[in-house]
Design a protein around this motif. Structure first.
Motif, PDB file in Angstrom:
ATOM      1  N   THR A 145     -35.558  34.221  85.401  1.00  0.00           N
ATOM      2  CA  THR A 145     -36.455  35.302  85.819  1.00  0.00           C
ATOM      3  C   THR A 145     -37.543  35.589  84.792  1.00  0.00           C
ATOM      4  OG1 THR A 145     -34.818  36.884  84.989  1.00  0.00           O
ATOM      5  CG2 THR A 145     -34.840  36.463  87.359  1.00  0.00           C
ATOM      6  N   MET A 146     -37.200  35.523  83.535  1.00  0.00           N
ATOM      7  CA  MET A 146     -38.181  35.872  82.510  1.00  0.00           C
ATOM      8  C   MET A 146     -39.308  34.861  82.395  1.00  0.00           C
ATOM      9  SD  MET A 146     -37.705  38.848  81.374  1.00  0.00           S
ATOM     10  CE  MET A 146     -38.877  38.791  80.025  1.00  0.00           C
ATOM     11  N   ARG A 147     -39.015  33.599  82.519  1.00  0.00           N
ATOM     12  CA  ARG A 147     -40.052  32.568  82.357  1.00  0.00           C
ATOM     13  C   ARG A 147     -41.205  32.747  83.356  1.00  0.00           C
ATOM     14  NH1 ARG A 147     -42.693  29.649  78.912  1.00  0.00           N
ATOM     15  NH2 ARG A 147     -43.150  27.551  79.599  1.00  0.00           N
ATOM     16  N   LEU A 182     -42.062  35.454  84.942  1.00  0.00           N
ATOM     17  CA  LEU A 182     -42.712  36.730  84.651  1.00  0.00           C
ATOM     18  C   LEU A 182     -43.605  36.629  83.416  1.00  0.00           C
ATOM     19  CD1 LEU A 182     -39.705  39.119  85.345  1.00  0.00           C
ATOM     20  CD2 LEU A 182     -41.744  38.819  86.774  1.00  0.00           C
ATOM     21  N   GLU A 183     -43.174  35.869  82.427  1.00  0.00           N
ATOM     22  CA  GLU A 183     -43.984  35.666  81.227  1.00  0.00           C
ATOM     23  C   GLU A 183     -45.206  34.803  81.519  1.00  0.00           C
ATOM     24  OE1 GLU A 183     -40.340  35.943  77.984  1.00  0.00           O
ATOM     25  OE2 GLU A 183     -41.004  33.984  78.678  1.00  0.00           O
ATOM     26  N   ARG A 226     -47.808  36.693  83.139  1.00  0.00           N
ATOM     27  CA  ARG A 226     -48.129  37.873  82.342  1.00  0.00           C
ATOM     28  C   ARG A 226     -47.706  39.183  82.998  1.00  0.00           C
ATOM     29  NH1 ARG A 226     -52.982  37.535  78.567  1.00  0.00           N
ATOM     30  NH2 ARG A 226     -51.641  36.530  77.104  1.00  0.00           N
ATOM     31  N   THR A 229     -44.971  40.465  82.488  1.00  0.00           N
ATOM     32  CA  THR A 229     -44.236  41.199  81.451  1.00  0.00           C
ATOM     33  C   THR A 229     -45.131  42.241  80.784  1.00  0.00           C
ATOM     34  OG1 THR A 229     -44.714  39.385  79.926  1.00  0.00           O
ATOM     35  CG2 THR A 229     -42.540  39.391  80.970  1.00  0.00           C
ATOM     36  N   ASP A 230     -46.453  42.048  80.872  1.00  0.00           N
ATOM     37  CA  ASP A 230     -47.393  43.018  80.329  1.00  0.00           C
ATOM     38  C   ASP A 230     -47.609  44.204  81.273  1.00  0.00           C
ATOM     39  OD1 ASP A 230     -47.740  41.313  78.173  1.00  0.00           O
ATOM     40  OD2 ASP A 230     -49.582  40.431  78.966  1.00  0.00           O
ATOM     41  N   ILE A 248     -39.915  46.036  82.087  1.00  0.00           N
ATOM     42  CA  ILE A 248     -38.796  45.117  82.204  1.00  0.00           C
ATOM     43  C   ILE A 248     -37.729  45.488  81.177  1.00  0.00           C
ATOM     44  CG2 ILE A 248     -38.067  42.701  82.053  1.00  0.00           C
ATOM     45  CD1 ILE A 248     -40.846  41.965  83.059  1.00  0.00           C
ATOM     46  N   TYR A 249     -36.492  45.517  81.638  1.00  0.00           N
ATOM     47  CA  TYR A 249     -35.353  45.880  80.800  1.00  0.00           C
ATOM     48  C   TYR A 249     -34.355  44.729  80.790  1.00  0.00           C
ATOM     49  CZ  TYR A 249     -37.340  50.506  81.176  1.00  0.00           C
ATOM     50  OH  TYR A 249     -38.201  51.571  81.113  1.00  0.00           O
TER      51      TYR A 249
END
Length: 97
Positions: free
Chosen positions: A71-73, A75-76, A79, A81-82, A86-87
């Motif tokens: 999930t993080m990849r 979203l990063e 961008r 994540t900006d 996100i927790y």
């Protein structure tokens, strides 16, 4: 709180929107979407997260629980994540005042 399991793709994204809209009718102080059970995250899923965040689906603040590469990849790379709150865990998302 909404928990998403499986592939958050073109098939599941409309269901997420529907559930977020239903949750919005309850007028929560915040909407938490837990992505820890997601096995694949596509642009359709991310578009629904953005829609909820920008108030098109839910007027309450959005908190996204995401941890791990799946999930993080995405979203990063996009961008998000900006833009999104996100927790790393559900407990942290729920504890935020």
């Amino acid at each position: 709180m909404l928990r998403v399991d499986g592939a958050l793709d073109l098939a599941l994204a409309p269901k997420l929107r529907q559930l977020a809209e239903r949750a919005a009718r309850l007028e929560p102080t915040a909407l938490v979407i837990d992505l820890t059970g997601v096995t694949f995250l596509t642009s359709a899923g991310m578009a629904e997260l953005v829609r909820a965040h920008r108030g098109r689906t839910v007027s309450a603040p959005l908190r996204v629980v995401a941890a791990g590469r799946i999930t993080m990849r995405p979203l990063e790379l996009t961008r998000l994540t900006d833009e999104l709150a996100i927790y790393p865990s559900l407990s942290e998302a729920l504890a935020t005042g």
